[in-house]
Design a protein around this motif. Structure first.
Motif, short mmCIF file in Angstrom:
data_model
loop_
_atom_site.label_atom_id
_atom_site.label_comp_id
_atom_site.label_asym_id
_atom_site.label_seq_id
_atom_site.Cartn_x
_atom_site.Cartn_y
_atom_site.Cartn_z
N ILE A 92 -17.34 36.85 -13.02
CA ILE A 92 -18.02 35.61 -13.39
C ILE A 92 -18.36 34.87 -12.10
N ARG A 93 -19.64 34.64 -11.87
CA ARG A 93 -20.11 33.92 -10.69
C ARG A 93 -20.52 32.52 -11.12
N VAL A 94 -20.02 31.50 -10.42
CA VAL A 94 -20.27 30.11 -10.80
C VAL A 94 -20.82 29.35 -9.60
N GLY A 95 -22.03 28.80 -9.73
CA GLY A 95 -22.63 27.99 -8.68
C GLY A 95 -22.64 26.52 -9.06
N ASN A 96 -22.48 25.64 -8.09
CA ASN A 96 -22.37 24.21 -8.36
C ASN A 96 -23.37 23.42 -7.52
N LEU A 97 -24.37 22.84 -8.19
CA LEU A 97 -25.31 21.93 -7.54
C LEU A 97 -25.27 20.55 -8.19
N THR A 98 -24.10 20.16 -8.71
CA THR A 98 -23.93 18.82 -9.26
C THR A 98 -23.43 17.89 -8.15
N MET A 99 -23.03 16.67 -8.55
CA MET A 99 -22.59 15.66 -7.59
C MET A 99 -21.07 15.61 -7.44
N THR A 100 -20.34 16.56 -8.08
CA THR A 100 -18.88 16.55 -7.99
C THR A 100 -18.36 17.97 -8.12
N ASN A 101 -17.09 18.15 -7.77
CA ASN A 101 -16.47 19.47 -7.89
C ASN A 101 -16.08 19.75 -9.35
N HIS A 102 -15.86 21.03 -9.66
CA HIS A 102 -15.50 21.43 -11.02
C HIS A 102 -14.42 22.50 -10.98
N PRO A 103 -13.21 22.19 -11.45
CA PRO A 103 -12.15 23.20 -11.54
C PRO A 103 -12.36 24.04 -12.81
N ILE A 104 -12.86 25.25 -12.65
CA ILE A 104 -13.14 26.11 -13.79
C ILE A 104 -11.87 26.90 -14.14
N HIS A 105 -11.44 26.77 -15.38
CA HIS A 105 -10.19 27.36 -15.86
C HIS A 105 -10.49 28.34 -16.98
N MET A 106 -9.91 29.54 -16.89
CA MET A 106 -10.06 30.54 -17.94
C MET A 106 -8.70 30.84 -18.55
N HIS A 107 -8.63 30.80 -19.87
CA HIS A 107 -7.38 31.05 -20.57
C HIS A 107 -7.10 32.55 -20.67
N GLY A 108 -5.84 32.90 -20.84
CA GLY A 108 -5.45 34.26 -21.19
C GLY A 108 -5.34 35.23 -20.04
N TYR A 109 -5.80 34.87 -18.85
CA TYR A 109 -5.85 35.79 -17.72
C TYR A 109 -5.51 35.07 -16.42
N ASP A 110 -5.05 35.86 -15.46
CA ASP A 110 -5.20 35.44 -14.07
C ASP A 110 -6.30 36.32 -13.48
N PHE A 111 -6.90 35.87 -12.41
CA PHE A 111 -8.04 36.59 -11.85
C PHE A 111 -8.01 36.52 -10.34
N ALA A 112 -8.81 37.37 -9.70
CA ALA A 112 -8.90 37.40 -8.25
C ALA A 112 -10.21 36.78 -7.81
N VAL A 113 -10.14 35.86 -6.85
CA VAL A 113 -11.35 35.27 -6.27
C VAL A 113 -11.91 36.25 -5.25
N THR A 114 -13.10 36.77 -5.52
CA THR A 114 -13.63 37.90 -4.76
C THR A 114 -14.87 37.58 -3.93
N CYS A 115 -15.48 36.41 -4.14
CA CYS A 115 -16.72 36.12 -3.41
C CYS A 115 -16.93 34.62 -3.33
N THR A 116 -17.44 34.16 -2.20
CA THR A 116 -17.92 32.79 -2.05
C THR A 116 -19.39 32.88 -1.66
N ASP A 117 -20.06 31.73 -1.53
CA ASP A 117 -21.45 31.77 -1.11
C ASP A 117 -21.58 32.22 0.34
N GLY A 118 -20.46 32.29 1.06
CA GLY A 118 -20.49 32.82 2.41
C GLY A 118 -20.39 34.33 2.47
#
Length: 452
Positions: A252-278
């Motif tokens: 799941i790739r999530v991009g943010n162009l709003t005026m504030t940060n967003h802590p995205i939470h998914m139930h039922g799983y833990d996951f690995a952060v695999t990519c940033t915009d860098g």
């Protein structure tokens, strides 16, 4: 207007379209558009390097044509109407008939040519957020190149030197144009089709609008007090689910162009952060999460193996961001007795419904008459009653036997016997209470809080 089948056909037809001529707009690639707000199937490559295409939640991928080894796309910046959810439409600015604009997909090493036609009432530009490219192609109006005047077409052309997840948006009158919905995602797939390959690859663009009930155009001067928080310019229950087959690897790739940060939470799983915009995170540097904060102007991607069947909520963990039509000057009535006040108001307004004295959950079941062009603050129904949600909320639906490539809603999950919470009618153990004298159960016997 194109539907998805027409778009797929157009994608093939565009390959044979006449080469671009600097003196004739007839040579431009077809400016495909999309009418529906439903999630469209992925656009698989018909030639060139193989890759697993992304699925844009409530969105689609822009077709391209090949012209002497160059991939050509056509973006049209224009006013659009976007159904935010059933019962509400926003008058936005976007690309190719929709806000956010269509996802652009290409492959590392490609040379691309993007025609941008401006049908807005003012000049614009397109900044390719995070991409490595020549300075003159960076899309900052007045710095990289002159703004694209109304009615004119500019061309951006550059090589894709790295893979990853990127974004595009104006860098001309940016405050207004981005507040009006001008943004989109840009995916560059790895040259090696086996690098970080997953079975399902979802794409979400976070956005926010301030639109009063009965109105259609966002307030472009709002800094923080937005009333609608969306994914791909949709709000729950208008956001489609994310269906995944049991045993599949999902991203799941999530991009943010709003005026504030967003802590995205998914139930039922833990996951690995695999990519940033860098770029891609090396395996030894990936970190486990159940919530990942998406900073302003950034992207985060996370991956997991779908081994637990069920319906799992995925949402922003800022509670106001899972509400619709948020009002910021609403008084708190929790614990108040509004019976006398209700009688007086109903003398003037017989349909008045008192709410909020025991919390706001009753809004999920009450069917009140709403102003034109708005939606309830909390809404949506699940298999066991109202979900009492809105805004940035959807459901990851993991199912056994889901056909690869099938993104249709599989319906609600039936929990196996013995795996669902239930009412207890037997004896209860004595409840423990805090011994600290500074805490107590409220309201105390004999106390009565009144209003009116």
């Amino acid at each position: 207007m194109f539907n998805r089948r027409q778009l797929l056909g157009a994608g093939a037809a565009l390959v044979s379209t006449a080469a671009w001529s600097k003196t004739a707009n007839a040579g431009l690639p077809e400016a495909a558009i999309m009418e529906t707000a439903a999630t469209q199937p992925p656009l698989h490559p018909q030639s060139g390097p193989d890759y697993n295409p992304v699925v844009t939640l409530n969105g689609w991928t822009l077709p391209f044509r090949m012209n002497n080894g160059v991939k050509e796309f056509h973006l049209v910046a224009e006013p659009v109407e976007r159904e935010v959810a059933e019962g509400m439409t926003a008058y936005l600015w976007g690309y190719n008939g929709q806000s956010p604009g269509p996802t652009i997909e290409a492959v590392e090493g490609d040379r691309i040519r993007i025609f941008v036609t401006n049908k807005l009432p003012e000049h614009t530009s397109v900044h390719w957020h995070g991409l490595i490219l020549p300075s003159g192609m960076d899309g900052v109006s007045g710095l990289s190149h002159p703004g694209i005047p109304t009615g004119k077409t500019f061309v951006y052309e550059f090589d894709l030197v790295k893979s990853g997840t990127f974004m595009y948006h104006p860098h001309a009158d940016e405050m207004v144009q981005m507040a009006m919905g001008m943004m989109g995602m840009f995916i560059v797939h790895p040259k090696d089709p086996n690098f970080r390959r997953v079975d399902r690859d979802f794409l979400i663009m976070l956005n926010a609008f301030d639109i009063d009930p009965g109105m259609y155009v966002p307030k472009v001067m709002t800094m923080l007090d937005f009333s609608l928080w969306g994914w791909n310019s949709r709000v729950f229950p208008g956001i489609d689910p994310l269906p995944i087959g049991k045993g599949e690897r999902a991203r799941i790739r999530v991009g943010n162009l709003t005026m504030t940060n967003h802590p995205i939470h998914m139930h039922g799983y833990d996951f690995a952060v695999t990519c940033t915009d860098g770029g891609w995170v090396k395996p030894e540097a990936q970190w486990p999460e159940v919530s990942i904060d998406i900073p302003v102007g950034a992207m985060r991607a996370f991956e997991f193996d779908a081994i637990y069947e069920g319906d799992w909520a995925i949402h922003c963990h800022k509670s106001h961001h899972t509400m619709n039509a948020m009002g910021h000057d609403v008084p708190t009535f929790v614990g108040a007795d509004k019976r006398n006040l209700t009688k007086k108001i109903r003398n003037l307004q017989p349909e008045y419904m008192p709410m909020g004295t025991a919390g706001m959950a009753d809004m999920g079941v009450m069917e009140m008459e709403l102003p034109d062009n708005t939606i309830p603050m909390m809404t949506g129904w699940g298999p066991h009653g109202p979900l009492e949600m809105g805004g940035m909320f959807s459901v990851v639906k993991v199912r056994e036997g889901l056909t690869p490539g099938d993104y249709s809603d599989p319906g609600w999950y039936q929990n196996p016997p013995g795996t669902q919470a239930y009412e207890w009618t037997g004896e209860l153990p004595e409840p423990r209470k805090a011994a600290d004298a500074q805490t107590q159960i409220t309201p105390r016997p004999g106390s009565h809080n009144t209003a009116g």
